[in-house]
Design a protein around this motif. Structure first.
Motif, PDB file in Angstrom:
ATOM      1  N   THR A  71      21.455 -31.637  23.060  1.00 50.85           N
ATOM      2  CA  THR A  71      20.934 -30.500  23.819  1.00 50.85           C
ATOM      3  C   THR A  71      21.277 -29.184  23.139  1.00 50.85           C
ATOM      4  O   THR A  71      20.522 -28.206  23.228  1.00 50.85           O
ATOM      5  CB  THR A  71      21.502 -30.517  25.244  1.00 50.85           C
ATOM      6  OG1 THR A  71      21.144 -31.745  25.879  1.00 50.85           O
ATOM      7  CG2 THR A  71      20.973 -29.360  26.081  1.00 50.85           C
ATOM      8  N   ALA A  72      22.403 -29.157  22.445  1.00 48.83           N
ATOM      9  CA  ALA A  72      22.848 -27.909  21.800  1.00 48.83           C
ATOM     10  C   ALA A  72      21.814 -27.389  20.805  1.00 48.83           C
ATOM     11  O   ALA A  72      21.741 -26.170  20.562  1.00 48.83           O
ATOM     12  CB  ALA A  72      24.179 -28.140  21.094  1.00 48.83           C
ATOM     13  N   HIS A  85      19.660 -24.806  22.108  1.00 53.87           N
ATOM     14  CA  HIS A  85      20.316 -23.531  22.396  1.00 53.87           C
ATOM     15  C   HIS A  85      20.147 -22.526  21.264  1.00 53.87           C
ATOM     16  O   HIS A  85      20.604 -21.381  21.385  1.00 53.87           O
ATOM     17  CB  HIS A  85      21.801 -23.751  22.675  1.00 53.87           C
ATOM     18  CG  HIS A  85      22.054 -24.555  23.914  1.00 53.87           C
ATOM     19  ND1 HIS A  85      23.282 -25.125  24.203  1.00 53.87           N
ATOM     20  CD2 HIS A  85      21.232 -24.889  24.944  1.00 53.87           C
ATOM     21  CE1 HIS A  85      23.201 -25.775  25.344  1.00 53.87           C
ATOM     22  NE2 HIS A  85      21.971 -25.643  25.819  1.00 53.87           N
ATOM     23  N   ALA A 126      15.816 -29.706  27.876  1.00 57.84           N
ATOM     24  CA  ALA A 126      15.938 -28.299  27.478  1.00 57.84           C
ATOM     25  C   ALA A 126      14.901 -27.899  26.433  1.00 57.84           C
ATOM     26  O   ALA A 126      14.482 -26.742  26.378  1.00 57.84           O
ATOM     27  CB  ALA A 126      17.346 -28.032  26.949  1.00 57.84           C
ATOM     28  N   PRO A 152      18.411 -19.809  19.947  1.00 60.16           N
ATOM     29  CA  PRO A 152      17.575 -18.991  20.847  1.00 60.16           C
ATOM     30  C   PRO A 152      16.160 -18.714  20.380  1.00 60.16           C
ATOM     31  O   PRO A 152      15.241 -18.615  21.189  1.00 60.16           O
ATOM     32  CB  PRO A 152      18.378 -17.687  20.978  1.00 60.16           C
ATOM     33  CG  PRO A 152      19.266 -17.655  19.775  1.00 60.16           C
ATOM     34  CD  PRO A 152      19.589 -19.083  19.471  1.00 60.16           C
ATOM     35  N   HIS A 210      12.191 -24.613  26.508  1.00 57.07           N
ATOM     36  CA  HIS A 210      12.574 -23.562  25.549  1.00 57.07           C
ATOM     37  C   HIS A 210      11.494 -22.478  25.531  1.00 57.07           C
ATOM     38  O   HIS A 210      10.306 -22.776  25.382  1.00 57.07           O
ATOM     39  CB  HIS A 210      12.740 -24.164  24.161  1.00 57.07           C
ATOM     40  CG  HIS A 210      13.473 -23.290  23.197  1.00 57.07           C
ATOM     41  ND1 HIS A 210      12.959 -22.114  22.702  1.00 57.07           N
ATOM     42  CD2 HIS A 210      14.711 -23.425  22.644  1.00 57.07           C
ATOM     43  CE1 HIS A 210      13.827 -21.566  21.875  1.00 57.07           C
ATOM     44  NE2 HIS A 210      14.906 -22.339  21.813  1.00 57.07           N
TER      45      HIS A 210
END
Length: 304
Positions: free
Chosen positions: A240-241, A244, A265, A246, A269
């Motif tokens: 999942t990271a 992240h 996720a 962005p 996004h």
């Protein structure tokens, strides 16, 4: 009257500057280096390089593909662009004596052998484009000494060995193209510390490892938009990271050995337009994102 005088002074200044350029001598170091390169290149380049001074001499223009600028009383070579002219032979080591180069573009030729470690001498270089040659061997760690580099394209060659961690020493690097080579080992997680890296393409190599290893540095890849890992031997689950990051917009994971599921996720996004997952061992029902159009890199894109 005042405006007329100002205009006159401007014209005089421009004329004086032009005269100073015309009277400037090209630094002997650069003249020697370019003539050594001239002696080693094929006729396609040499026929357009007339005279002994690469920056032009009297009525002779600067050599084709050579850009010079004036520094004090001398002219120095700041750009060398000799591409798509079928240059054959080893990387011209004399290039590394052009210490004021900011741009070196030798792409789409037939250069062979390694990049010499002396490449690290070009401390002012901002763009290095050697794609579409036949260069080989390992990348010299001295590339990590090019602190001003923003664009590095070494794609479509025959480089081997590991991707050097020293690339993480390039604080200005924005675009890194290493696809279509023979690199082995893992993609260095240290690349995540590059605060300006927007595009990373390591597709079509022999790379292993996991994405979890690649993104292990917290807060890594802060402005990365495009990540291409296609056609390697990477494995494991997709953490999942990774979602992240962005600004992540294009993520190509296809034709590896990834497994498991894609975390939700990714589908939420805000910027992710393309998630390409074909040719892996994901669970049934895992869906891609986007239309999967291949992004082609043009010369104009590389100039940005």
């Amino acid at each position: 009257m005042a405006s007329f005088c100002s205009l006159t002074l401007i014209l005089i200044s421009i004329f004086a500057f032009s005269i100073s350029i015309a009277n400037s001598k090209t630094l002997k170091r650069d003249v020697k280096a370019l003539n050594e390169i001239k002696a080693s290149l094929g006729w396609r380049v040499v026929y357009a390089w007339i005279g002994d001074d690469p920056c032009g001499d009297g009525d002779l223009p600067p050599w084709s593909g050579v850009t010079c600028s004036t520094q004090g009383d001398y002219r120095v070579v700041t750009e060398l662009e000799v591409y798509a002219v079928s240059i054959v032979g080893p990387f011209p080591i004399a290039v590394t004596n052009l210490l004021d180069l900011t741009r070196l573009d030798l792409h789409n030729n037939k250069l062979t052998g390694p990049i010499p470690p002396q490449i690290g001498r070009l401390r002012r270089l901002r763009m290095l484009n050697l794609r579409w040659n036949k260069l080989q061997d390992v990348l010299p760690p001295e590339i990590g000494e090019l602190k001003r580099l923003t664009h590095l394209s070494l794609s479509f060659n025959n480089f081997k060995g590991e991707i050097p961690r020293e690339l993480a020493n390039l604080p200005e690097l924005r675009y890194l193209y290493l696809q279509e080579n023979r690199f082995t080992g893992r993609v260095p997680a240290e690349l995540g510390t590059l605060q300006n890296l927007r595009h990373l393409d390591v597709g079509n190599n022999h790379l292993v490892g996991t994405i979890r290893e690649l993104i292990r540095i917290e807060g890594g890849f802060p402005v990365l938009r495009n990540l291409y890992l296609s056609y390697n031997k990477m494995s494991g689950a997709i953490p999942t990271a990774l979602a992240h990051i962005p600004k992540l917009t294009y993520l190509y994971l296809d034709h590896n050995q990834f497994s498991g599921r894609i975390p939700d996720a990714f589908y939420k996004h805000p910027f992710l337009k393309e998630l390409y997952i074909e040719g892996n061992a994901f669970r049934p029902g895992v869906n891609p994102i986007g239309a999967h159009k291949v992004l082609e890199l043009s010369d104009t894109d590389f100039l940005v």
